[in-house]
Design a protein around this motif. Structure first.
Motif, short mmCIF file in Angstrom:
data_model
loop_
_atom_site.label_atom_id
_atom_site.label_comp_id
_atom_site.label_asym_id
_atom_site.label_seq_id
_atom_site.Cartn_x
_atom_site.Cartn_y
_atom_site.Cartn_z
N ILE A 96 7.16 2.04 -17.79
CA ILE A 96 8.62 1.88 -17.82
C ILE A 96 9.25 2.49 -16.56
N TYR A 97 8.82 3.72 -16.24
CA TYR A 97 9.36 4.37 -15.05
C TYR A 97 8.99 3.60 -13.78
N GLY A 98 7.74 3.11 -13.71
CA GLY A 98 7.30 2.40 -12.51
C GLY A 98 8.10 1.14 -12.27
N ILE A 99 8.43 0.39 -13.33
CA ILE A 99 9.22 -0.83 -13.17
C ILE A 99 10.63 -0.50 -12.70
N SER A 290 -6.02 10.59 -7.73
CA SER A 290 -4.88 9.71 -7.45
C SER A 290 -5.11 8.89 -6.19
N VAL A 291 -5.62 9.52 -5.14
CA VAL A 291 -5.87 8.80 -3.89
C VAL A 291 -6.94 7.74 -4.09
N VAL A 292 -8.03 8.09 -4.78
CA VAL A 292 -9.11 7.14 -5.01
C VAL A 292 -8.60 5.92 -5.79
N LEU A 293 -7.75 6.15 -6.77
CA LEU A 293 -7.24 5.05 -7.58
C LEU A 293 -6.25 4.18 -6.82
N GLN A 294 -5.50 4.75 -5.88
CA GLN A 294 -4.47 3.99 -5.18
C GLN A 294 -4.96 3.31 -3.91
N VAL A 295 -6.08 3.75 -3.37
CA VAL A 295 -6.57 3.17 -2.11
C VAL A 295 -6.76 1.66 -2.21
N PRO A 296 -7.40 1.12 -3.26
CA PRO A 296 -7.55 -0.34 -3.32
C PRO A 296 -6.21 -1.08 -3.30
N PHE A 297 -5.21 -0.54 -3.98
CA PHE A 297 -3.91 -1.20 -4.01
C PHE A 297 -3.22 -1.11 -2.66
N ALA A 323 13.09 -8.90 8.49
CA ALA A 323 12.63 -9.53 7.25
C ALA A 323 12.86 -8.59 6.09
N ALA A 324 13.19 -9.16 4.97
CA ALA A 324 13.37 -8.35 3.77
C ALA A 324 12.03 -7.79 3.31
N PRO A 325 12.04 -6.65 2.64
CA PRO A 325 10.79 -6.09 2.16
C PRO A 325 10.11 -7.03 1.17
N SER A 326 8.76 -7.01 1.17
CA SER A 326 7.98 -7.93 0.36
C SER A 326 8.02 -7.52 -1.11
N VAL A 327 8.40 -8.48 -1.96
CA VAL A 327 8.39 -8.23 -3.40
C VAL A 327 6.97 -8.01 -3.89
N LEU A 328 6.04 -8.82 -3.40
CA LEU A 328 4.64 -8.69 -3.81
C LEU A 328 4.07 -7.34 -3.40
N GLY A 329 4.44 -6.90 -2.19
CA GLY A 329 3.96 -5.59 -1.74
C GLY A 329 4.47 -4.46 -2.63
N LEU A 330 5.75 -4.51 -3.00
CA LEU A 330 6.30 -3.50 -3.89
C LEU A 330 5.64 -3.54 -5.26
N ALA A 331 5.37 -4.75 -5.76
CA ALA A 331 4.74 -4.88 -7.08
C ALA A 331 3.33 -4.30 -7.07
N ILE A 332 2.57 -4.59 -6.03
CA ILE A 332 1.20 -4.07 -5.95
C ILE A 332 1.22 -2.55 -5.84
N GLY A 333 2.14 -2.02 -5.02
CA GLY A 333 2.24 -0.56 -4.90
C GLY A 333 2.64 0.09 -6.21
N ALA A 334 3.55 -0.55 -6.95
CA ALA A 334 3.98 0.01 -8.23
C ALA A 334 2.84 0.03 -9.24
N ILE A 335 2.02 -1.03 -9.26
CA ILE A 335 0.87 -1.07 -10.18
C ILE A 335 -0.10 0.06 -9.86
N GLY A 336 -0.38 0.27 -8.58
CA GLY A 336 -1.28 1.36 -8.20
C GLY A 336 -0.73 2.71 -8.60
N SER A 337 0.56 2.92 -8.41
CA SER A 337 1.17 4.20 -8.78
C SER A 337 1.13 4.41 -10.29
N ILE A 338 1.36 3.35 -11.06
CA ILE A 338 1.35 3.46 -12.52
C ILE A 338 -0.06 3.85 -13.00
N ILE A 339 -1.07 3.19 -12.48
CA ILE A 339 -2.45 3.49 -12.90
C ILE A 339 -2.83 4.92 -12.53
N ALA A 340 -2.49 5.33 -11.31
CA ALA A 340 -2.83 6.68 -10.88
C ALA A 340 -2.12 7.74 -11.72
#
Length: 459
Positions: A96-99, A290-297, A323-340
Protein backbone atom coordinates in the motif's frame (compact mmCIF):
# COMPACT_ATOMS: atom_id res chain seq x y z
CA UNK A 1 42.37 -44.43 47.61
CA UNK A 2 41.76 -45.69 44.11
CA UNK A 3 42.13 -49.24 42.90
CA UNK A 4 45.07 -47.97 40.86
CA UNK A 5 46.86 -46.50 43.83
CA UNK A 6 49.21 -49.46 44.01
CA UNK A 7 50.80 -48.58 40.70
CA UNK A 8 52.20 -45.29 41.85
CA UNK A 9 50.99 -44.91 45.40
CA UNK A 10 48.93 -41.84 44.46
CA UNK A 11 45.16 -41.47 44.20
CA UNK A 12 43.49 -40.54 40.93
CA UNK A 13 44.22 -36.96 39.93
CA UNK A 14 42.61 -34.89 37.19
CA UNK A 15 44.76 -34.53 34.08
CA UNK A 16 46.98 -31.42 33.80
CA UNK A 17 45.30 -28.33 32.37
CA UNK A 18 45.12 -28.43 28.60
CA UNK A 19 45.49 -32.23 28.32
CA UNK A 20 42.64 -34.65 27.60
CA UNK A 21 41.63 -37.09 30.35
CA UNK A 22 42.97 -40.62 30.29
CA UNK A 23 40.96 -43.57 29.09
CA UNK A 24 38.00 -44.29 31.30
CA UNK A 25 37.75 -40.84 32.84
CA UNK A 26 34.66 -38.72 32.09
CA UNK A 27 35.17 -35.34 30.45
CA UNK A 28 34.52 -32.34 32.66
CA UNK A 29 30.88 -31.29 32.56
CA UNK A 30 29.66 -34.63 31.14
CA UNK A 31 27.65 -37.28 33.03
CA UNK A 32 29.86 -39.90 34.74
CA UNK A 33 29.92 -43.54 33.63
CA UNK A 34 27.16 -45.81 34.87
CA UNK A 35 27.50 -46.70 38.53
CA UNK A 36 29.78 -43.81 39.51
CA UNK A 37 28.68 -40.75 41.46
CA UNK A 38 28.69 -37.39 39.68
CA UNK A 39 31.73 -35.14 40.00
CA UNK A 40 31.38 -31.93 41.97
CA UNK A 41 32.13 -28.51 40.59
CA UNK A 42 30.44 -25.98 38.31
CA UNK A 43 29.50 -26.94 34.74
CA UNK A 44 31.22 -25.15 31.85
CA UNK A 45 30.05 -21.55 31.49
CA UNK A 46 26.97 -21.17 29.34
CA UNK A 47 26.10 -24.90 29.39
CA UNK A 48 23.56 -26.66 31.59
CA UNK A 49 25.09 -29.10 34.03
CA UNK A 50 24.32 -32.80 34.35
CA UNK A 51 20.65 -33.32 35.01
CA UNK A 52 19.84 -29.61 34.72
CA UNK A 53 17.42 -28.41 32.03
CA UNK A 54 18.31 -26.01 29.26
CA UNK A 55 16.65 -22.60 29.19
CA UNK A 56 13.02 -22.88 28.03
CA UNK A 57 12.29 -21.66 24.53
CA UNK A 58 8.52 -21.76 23.93
CA UNK A 59 8.84 -19.52 20.88
CA UNK A 60 12.14 -20.88 19.59
CA UNK A 61 14.20 -18.22 21.40
CA UNK A 62 15.72 -19.26 24.75
CA UNK A 63 14.34 -17.31 27.70
CA UNK A 64 17.66 -16.37 29.26
CA UNK A 65 20.21 -13.60 28.75
CA UNK A 66 20.71 -13.63 24.99
CA UNK A 67 23.95 -13.65 23.03
CA UNK A 68 24.47 -11.83 19.74
CA UNK A 69 23.78 -15.05 17.86
CA UNK A 70 20.61 -15.66 19.86
CA UNK A 71 19.28 -12.23 18.93
CA UNK A 72 20.06 -12.43 15.21
CA UNK A 73 18.97 -16.06 14.84
CA UNK A 74 15.96 -15.43 17.07
CA UNK A 75 14.67 -12.68 14.78
CA UNK A 76 14.63 -15.10 11.84
CA UNK A 77 13.13 -17.86 14.01
CA UNK A 78 10.22 -15.70 15.13
CA UNK A 79 9.53 -14.69 11.53
CA UNK A 80 9.70 -18.27 10.30
CA UNK A 81 7.27 -19.51 12.96
CA UNK A 82 4.57 -17.01 12.01
CA UNK A 83 5.20 -15.91 8.41
CA UNK A 84 1.61 -14.81 7.79
CA UNK A 85 1.58 -12.22 10.59
CA UNK A 86 5.14 -11.06 9.88
CA UNK A 87 6.04 -11.30 6.19
CA UNK A 88 2.39 -11.24 5.14
CA UNK A 89 1.66 -8.20 7.26
CA UNK A 90 4.76 -6.42 6.00
CA UNK A 91 3.84 -7.24 2.41
CA UNK A 92 0.34 -5.75 2.77
CA UNK A 93 1.46 -2.51 4.42
CA UNK A 94 4.56 -2.05 2.25
CA UNK A 95 2.54 -2.67 -0.92
CA UNK A 96 0.00 0.00 0.00
CA UNK A 97 2.77 2.42 0.95
CA UNK A 98 4.81 1.55 -2.15
CA UNK A 99 1.92 2.29 -4.51
CA UNK A 100 1.07 5.60 -2.84
CA UNK A 101 4.74 6.57 -2.66
CA UNK A 102 5.26 5.76 -6.34
CA UNK A 103 2.35 7.98 -7.31
CA UNK A 104 3.73 10.83 -5.22
CA UNK A 105 7.20 10.33 -6.69
CA UNK A 106 5.73 10.42 -10.19
CA UNK A 107 4.04 13.71 -9.42
CA UNK A 108 7.23 15.11 -7.89
CA UNK A 109 9.25 14.21 -10.97
CA UNK A 110 6.67 15.77 -13.27
CA UNK A 111 6.78 18.91 -11.14
CA UNK A 112 10.56 19.06 -11.43
CA UNK A 113 10.30 18.29 -15.15
CA UNK A 114 8.58 21.64 -15.72
CA UNK A 115 11.86 23.40 -14.83
CA UNK A 116 13.73 21.58 -17.60
CA UNK A 117 11.07 22.58 -20.15
CA UNK A 118 12.08 26.24 -19.96
CA UNK A 119 13.82 27.76 -22.99
CA UNK A 120 17.63 28.08 -22.82
CA UNK A 121 17.38 31.75 -21.83
CA UNK A 122 14.04 32.21 -20.02
CA UNK A 123 12.70 35.61 -19.15
CA UNK A 124 12.20 36.67 -15.55
CA UNK A 125 8.45 36.20 -15.86
CA UNK A 126 8.84 32.68 -17.27
CA UNK A 127 11.32 31.68 -14.56
CA UNK A 128 9.18 33.12 -11.77
CA UNK A 129 6.09 31.33 -13.10
CA UNK A 130 7.93 27.99 -13.37
CA UNK A 131 9.43 28.28 -9.90
CA UNK A 132 6.08 29.24 -8.41
CA UNK A 133 4.40 26.19 -9.93
CA UNK A 134 7.28 23.97 -8.83
CA UNK A 135 7.28 24.99 -5.15
CA UNK A 136 3.48 25.11 -4.95
CA UNK A 137 3.38 21.44 -5.93
CA UNK A 138 6.70 20.12 -4.68
CA UNK A 139 6.64 21.22 -1.03
CA UNK A 140 3.14 19.88 -0.20
CA UNK A 141 3.97 16.56 -1.87
CA UNK A 142 7.23 16.25 0.07
CA UNK A 143 5.42 16.94 3.33
CA UNK A 144 2.80 14.35 2.41
CA UNK A 145 5.53 11.83 1.63
CA UNK A 146 7.16 12.40 5.02
CA UNK A 147 3.83 12.07 6.82
CA UNK A 148 3.08 8.79 5.03
CA UNK A 149 6.49 7.42 5.99
CA UNK A 150 5.79 8.09 9.66
CA UNK A 151 2.28 6.66 9.58
CA UNK A 152 2.96 3.51 7.57
CA UNK A 153 6.26 2.66 9.22
CA UNK A 154 4.85 3.31 12.70
CA UNK A 155 1.86 1.13 11.87
CA UNK A 156 4.08 -1.70 10.64
CA UNK A 157 6.52 -1.41 13.54
CA UNK A 158 3.77 -1.44 16.15
CA UNK A 159 2.00 -4.44 14.63
CA UNK A 160 5.22 -6.42 14.12
CA UNK A 161 6.33 -5.69 17.68
CA UNK A 162 3.09 -7.15 19.04
CA UNK A 163 3.34 -10.21 16.79
CA UNK A 164 6.96 -10.92 17.72
CA UNK A 165 6.34 -10.28 21.42
CA UNK A 166 3.58 -12.88 21.37
CA UNK A 167 5.82 -15.16 19.34
CA UNK A 168 8.36 -15.24 22.18
CA UNK A 169 5.71 -17.05 24.24
CA UNK A 170 4.98 -19.52 21.45
CA UNK A 171 1.70 -17.83 20.52
CA UNK A 172 0.58 -17.06 16.98
CA UNK A 173 -1.79 -14.19 16.38
CA UNK A 174 -3.61 -13.04 13.29
CA UNK A 175 -3.15 -9.78 11.43
CA UNK A 176 -6.40 -8.51 12.95
CA UNK A 177 -5.17 -9.23 16.47
CA UNK A 178 -1.87 -7.54 15.64
CA UNK A 179 -3.80 -4.42 14.63
CA UNK A 180 -5.63 -4.38 17.97
CA UNK A 181 -2.43 -4.43 20.06
CA UNK A 182 -0.34 -2.11 17.85
CA UNK A 183 -1.17 1.07 19.87
CA UNK A 184 -0.72 3.15 16.74
CA UNK A 185 -1.17 6.67 18.22
CA UNK A 186 1.47 6.08 20.92
CA UNK A 187 3.88 4.50 18.43
CA UNK A 188 3.48 7.48 16.08
CA UNK A 189 4.09 9.76 19.07
CA UNK A 190 7.37 8.03 19.87
CA UNK A 191 8.33 8.01 16.19
CA UNK A 192 7.90 11.78 16.14
CA UNK A 193 9.53 12.55 19.49
CA UNK A 194 12.78 10.72 18.77
CA UNK A 195 13.67 12.59 15.53
CA UNK A 196 12.57 15.90 17.08
CA UNK A 197 14.93 15.31 20.03
CA UNK A 198 17.76 14.42 17.67
CA UNK A 199 17.01 17.41 15.43
CA UNK A 200 17.17 19.74 18.44
CA UNK A 201 20.84 18.80 18.88
CA UNK A 202 21.71 20.33 15.51
CA UNK A 203 19.79 23.60 15.85
CA UNK A 204 22.37 25.39 18.10
CA UNK A 205 25.20 24.41 15.74
CA UNK A 206 23.31 25.71 12.71
CA UNK A 207 22.27 28.96 14.42
CA UNK A 208 25.76 29.77 15.71
CA UNK A 209 27.39 28.90 12.38
CA UNK A 210 24.96 31.06 10.39
CA UNK A 211 25.35 33.95 12.84
CA UNK A 212 29.15 33.84 12.58
CA UNK A 213 28.97 33.63 8.79
CA UNK A 214 26.57 36.60 8.68
CA UNK A 215 29.02 38.57 10.84
CA UNK A 216 31.72 37.66 8.29
CA UNK A 217 33.79 35.80 10.89
CA UNK A 218 34.59 33.08 8.40
CA UNK A 219 37.27 31.17 10.33
CA UNK A 220 35.14 30.90 13.47
CA UNK A 221 32.09 29.89 11.40
CA UNK A 222 34.04 27.06 9.75
CA UNK A 223 35.52 25.93 13.07
CA UNK A 224 32.17 25.92 14.85
CA UNK A 225 30.50 24.23 11.89
CA UNK A 226 33.02 21.39 11.71
CA UNK A 227 33.56 20.74 15.42
CA UNK A 228 29.90 21.35 16.26
CA UNK A 229 28.77 18.92 13.57
CA UNK A 230 31.09 16.23 14.89
CA UNK A 231 29.87 16.74 18.46
CA UNK A 232 26.23 16.78 17.33
CA UNK A 233 26.75 13.57 15.34
CA UNK A 234 28.27 11.77 18.33
CA UNK A 235 25.44 12.94 20.60
CA UNK A 236 22.87 11.95 17.98
CA UNK A 237 24.17 8.38 17.83
CA UNK A 238 24.46 8.13 21.62
CA UNK A 239 20.94 9.41 22.29
CA UNK A 240 19.45 7.36 19.45
CA UNK A 241 20.82 4.17 21.00
CA UNK A 242 19.53 5.18 24.45
CA UNK A 243 16.03 5.67 22.98
CA UNK A 244 16.06 2.70 20.60
CA UNK A 245 13.93 0.45 22.86
CA UNK A 246 11.05 2.91 23.20
CA UNK A 247 8.72 1.29 20.65
CA UNK A 248 8.77 -2.15 22.34
CA UNK A 249 8.04 -0.41 25.64
CA UNK A 250 5.02 1.29 24.07
CA UNK A 251 3.54 -1.85 22.52
CA UNK A 252 4.46 -4.50 25.09
CA UNK A 253 4.25 -2.51 28.34
CA UNK A 254 1.48 -0.14 27.27
CA UNK A 255 3.59 2.89 28.19
CA UNK A 256 2.90 6.34 26.83
CA UNK A 257 5.39 8.03 24.49
CA UNK A 258 7.26 9.98 27.19
CA UNK A 259 7.30 7.07 29.66
CA UNK A 260 8.51 4.77 26.88
CA UNK A 261 11.47 7.06 26.24
CA UNK A 262 12.30 6.98 29.96
CA UNK A 263 12.04 3.17 30.03
CA UNK A 264 14.35 2.83 27.05
CA UNK A 265 16.83 5.20 28.67
CA UNK A 266 16.81 3.10 31.86
CA UNK A 267 17.10 -0.26 30.11
CA UNK A 268 20.04 0.76 27.93
CA UNK A 269 21.88 2.23 30.93
CA UNK A 270 25.16 0.32 31.37
CA UNK A 271 24.71 -1.64 28.10
CA UNK A 272 25.15 1.11 25.53
CA UNK A 273 28.02 -0.49 23.63
CA UNK A 274 26.26 -3.85 23.53
CA UNK A 275 23.05 -2.33 22.14
CA UNK A 276 25.00 -0.20 19.68
CA UNK A 277 27.10 -3.11 18.41
CA UNK A 278 24.18 -5.48 17.93
CA UNK A 279 22.04 -2.76 16.31
CA UNK A 280 24.88 -1.86 13.94
CA UNK A 281 25.43 -5.51 13.01
CA UNK A 282 21.70 -5.99 12.41
CA UNK A 283 21.62 -2.83 10.27
CA UNK A 284 24.48 -4.15 8.13
CA UNK A 285 22.71 -7.49 7.66
CA UNK A 286 19.45 -5.77 6.72
CA UNK A 287 21.23 -3.37 4.35
CA UNK A 288 23.01 -6.26 2.62
CA UNK A 289 19.77 -8.21 2.19
CA UNK A 290 18.01 -5.10 0.87
CA UNK A 291 20.74 -4.37 -1.69
CA UNK A 292 20.83 -7.98 -2.90
CA UNK A 293 17.06 -8.01 -3.37
CA UNK A 294 16.94 -4.66 -5.19
CA UNK A 295 19.91 -5.10 -7.54
CA UNK A 296 17.97 -7.15 -10.14
CA UNK A 297 15.21 -4.53 -10.26
CA UNK A 298 17.74 -1.71 -10.59
CA UNK A 299 19.35 -3.51 -13.54
CA UNK A 300 16.00 -4.16 -15.25
CA UNK A 301 14.91 -0.57 -14.68
CA UNK A 302 18.11 0.69 -16.31
CA UNK A 303 17.61 -1.66 -19.28
CA UNK A 304 14.06 -0.49 -19.95
CA UNK A 305 15.21 3.13 -19.82
CA UNK A 306 13.61 4.18 -16.58
CA UNK A 307 16.84 5.26 -14.97
CA UNK A 308 16.53 6.61 -11.48
CA UNK A 309 13.87 9.12 -12.39
CA UNK A 310 15.87 12.10 -11.15
CA UNK A 311 18.57 11.55 -13.79
CA UNK A 312 16.26 12.71 -16.53
CA UNK A 313 15.19 15.75 -14.56
CA UNK A 314 18.57 17.10 -13.58
CA UNK A 315 20.44 16.51 -16.86
CA UNK A 316 19.56 19.59 -18.91
CA UNK A 317 20.94 19.88 -22.39
CA UNK A 318 20.21 16.28 -23.33
CA UNK A 319 17.29 14.69 -25.13
CA UNK A 320 16.32 12.80 -21.99
CA UNK A 321 16.17 16.01 -20.05
CA UNK A 322 12.95 17.06 -21.68
CA UNK A 323 11.35 13.62 -21.46
CA UNK A 324 8.93 12.77 -18.72
CA UNK A 325 10.06 10.18 -16.20
CA UNK A 326 9.37 6.57 -17.21
CA UNK A 327 6.25 5.04 -15.67
CA UNK A 328 7.67 1.55 -16.20
CA UNK A 329 10.91 2.53 -14.51
CA UNK A 330 9.06 3.85 -11.46
CA UNK A 331 6.90 0.72 -11.31
CA UNK A 332 9.90 -1.61 -11.43
CA UNK A 333 11.69 0.41 -8.75
CA UNK A 334 8.60 0.38 -6.54
CA UNK A 335 8.29 -3.42 -6.84
CA UNK A 336 11.92 -3.87 -5.81
CA UNK A 337 11.50 -1.55 -2.84
CA UNK A 338 8.33 -3.35 -1.72
CA UNK A 339 10.00 -6.78 -1.84
CA UNK A 340 13.10 -5.55 -0.01
CA UNK A 341 11.10 -3.80 2.71
CA UNK A 342 8.81 -6.82 3.15
CA UNK A 343 11.79 -9.07 3.85
CA UNK A 344 13.83 -6.68 6.00
CA UNK A 345 11.34 -4.77 8.16
CA UNK A 346 10.39 -7.85 10.23
CA UNK A 347 14.08 -8.53 10.87
CA UNK A 348 14.62 -5.02 12.22
CA UNK A 349 11.54 -5.27 14.43
CA UNK A 350 12.61 -8.71 15.65
CA UNK A 351 16.05 -7.51 16.69
CA UNK A 352 14.49 -4.56 18.53
CA UNK A 353 12.05 -6.80 20.43
CA UNK A 354 14.78 -9.28 21.38
CA UNK A 355 17.14 -6.53 22.54
CA UNK A 356 14.36 -5.15 24.70
CA UNK A 357 13.56 -8.62 26.08
CA UNK A 358 17.23 -9.31 26.75
CA UNK A 359 17.57 -6.12 28.77
CA UNK A 360 14.42 -6.93 30.74
CA UNK A 361 15.75 -10.42 31.51
CA UNK A 362 19.17 -9.17 32.56
CA UNK A 363 17.94 -6.28 34.67
CA UNK A 364 14.53 -7.42 35.91
CA UNK A 365 14.47 -11.24 35.71
CA UNK A 366 11.57 -11.31 33.28
CA UNK A 367 12.34 -14.77 31.88
CA UNK A 368 10.60 -16.80 34.60
CA UNK A 369 7.36 -14.87 34.19
CA UNK A 370 7.53 -15.30 30.41
CA UNK A 371 8.11 -19.03 30.79
CA UNK A 372 5.14 -19.66 33.04
CA UNK A 373 2.84 -17.40 31.04
CA UNK A 374 3.83 -19.21 27.82
CA UNK A 375 2.09 -22.30 29.22
CA UNK A 376 -1.21 -20.42 29.49
CA UNK A 377 -3.28 -20.15 26.34
CA UNK A 378 -5.66 -17.47 25.21
CA UNK A 379 -4.19 -14.48 27.02
CA UNK A 380 -6.19 -11.31 26.57
CA UNK A 381 -4.49 -8.10 25.51
CA UNK A 382 -4.64 -6.73 29.07
CA UNK A 383 -3.15 -9.91 30.53
CA UNK A 384 -0.36 -9.90 27.96
CA UNK A 385 0.43 -6.24 28.67
CA UNK A 386 0.32 -6.83 32.41
CA UNK A 387 2.97 -9.51 32.03
CA UNK A 388 5.42 -7.06 30.44
CA UNK A 389 4.55 -4.10 32.63
CA UNK A 390 7.33 -3.35 35.15
CA UNK A 391 6.40 -3.76 38.80
CA UNK A 392 3.92 -6.55 38.13
CA UNK A 393 6.50 -9.20 38.95
CA UNK A 394 9.80 -9.30 40.78
CA UNK A 395 13.05 -11.03 39.99
CA UNK A 396 12.50 -14.74 40.43
CA UNK A 397 8.72 -14.35 40.67
CA UNK A 398 5.86 -15.15 38.41
CA UNK A 399 2.71 -13.19 37.99
CA UNK A 400 0.21 -14.91 40.25
CA UNK A 401 2.24 -17.67 41.86
CA UNK A 402 1.12 -20.78 43.68
CA UNK A 403 1.39 -22.34 47.13
CA UNK A 404 3.63 -25.36 47.57
CA UNK A 405 3.10 -28.31 49.92
CA UNK A 406 5.49 -27.00 52.51
CA UNK A 407 3.66 -23.75 52.99
CA UNK A 408 6.33 -21.69 51.25
CA UNK A 409 5.23 -19.78 48.22
CA UNK A 410 7.00 -19.78 44.89
CA UNK A 411 6.69 -17.70 42.91
CA UNK A 412 4.58 -14.63 43.43
CA UNK A 413 4.02 -14.97 47.17
CA UNK A 414 5.99 -14.47 50.37
CA UNK A 415 8.45 -17.20 51.20
CA UNK A 416 11.38 -18.90 49.52
CA UNK A 417 11.02 -21.00 46.44
CA UNK A 418 11.97 -24.69 46.56
CA UNK A 419 15.65 -25.30 47.18
CA UNK A 420 16.40 -21.70 48.03
CA UNK A 421 18.22 -22.69 51.21
CA UNK A 422 21.21 -24.05 49.31
CA UNK A 423 23.17 -22.72 46.36
CA UNK A 424 23.66 -24.43 43.04
CA UNK A 425 26.69 -26.70 42.94
CA UNK A 426 29.91 -24.88 42.35
CA UNK A 427 29.02 -21.27 43.13
CA UNK A 428 27.43 -19.56 46.09
CA UNK A 429 24.19 -18.02 45.03
CA UNK A 430 24.78 -18.68 41.36
CA UNK A 431 22.90 -21.02 39.10
CA UNK A 432 23.98 -22.50 35.81
CA UNK A 433 23.81 -20.09 32.98
CA UNK A 434 25.21 -17.14 34.94
CA UNK A 435 27.63 -16.39 37.72
CA UNK A 436 26.85 -14.47 40.86
CA UNK A 437 26.34 -10.82 40.20
CA UNK A 438 26.13 -11.16 36.43
CA UNK A 439 24.46 -8.05 35.03
CA UNK A 440 23.38 -7.08 38.50
CA UNK A 441 21.55 -10.34 39.25
CA UNK A 442 22.51 -12.14 42.46
CA UNK A 443 22.22 -15.55 40.82
CA UNK A 444 20.45 -17.36 38.03
CA UNK A 445 18.93 -20.70 37.17
CA UNK A 446 18.87 -21.53 33.45
CA UNK A 447 16.82 -18.68 32.10
CA UNK A 448 18.48 -15.91 34.05
CA UNK A 449 16.11 -15.04 36.87
CA UNK A 450 17.49 -13.89 40.14
CA UNK A 451 17.69 -16.29 43.03
CA UNK A 452 19.02 -19.81 43.25
CA UNK A 453 17.76 -23.27 44.06
CA UNK A 454 18.39 -26.92 43.37
CA UNK A 455 15.24 -27.42 41.37
CA UNK A 456 14.06 -25.73 38.19
CA UNK A 457 10.59 -24.20 38.21
CA UNK A 458 7.66 -26.51 37.56
CA UNK A 459 6.20 -26.78 34.12
Amino acid sequence: MSDNAGWGGQPDQPPPYGQPPQYGQPLYGQPPPYGQPPQYGPPPYGQPGYGQPAAPAPGGVPLRPLTVGDILNGAFTLIRRNPVATLGLAAIIETIYGIVSALITWRLLNSAHTLTSLPPQPTSAQLAHALGQFFATYIPLVLLQVALVFVFQAMLTGMLTGVLGRGLLGSKITIGEAWQIARLPAVIGVSLLVPLILLALWIPVAVITIALAAAKITAAAILVGVLGSIAALVLTIWIWVRLSLAVPAVVLEGAGPVMALRRSWQLVQGSWWRIFGISLLAWLVVALISVVLQVPFIIVRSVVGGGSGFTTVYSPGTTAAVAAPSVLGLAIGAIGSIIAATCTRPITAGVSVLLYTDMRIRKEGLDLALHQTSQARGLTGDEFMRLWRPGMHGAGQYVGGYQDAGGGAWPGAAGPRPGAAGPWPGAAGAGPGGSAGQDGLPGQWPGGAAGSGHEPPPG
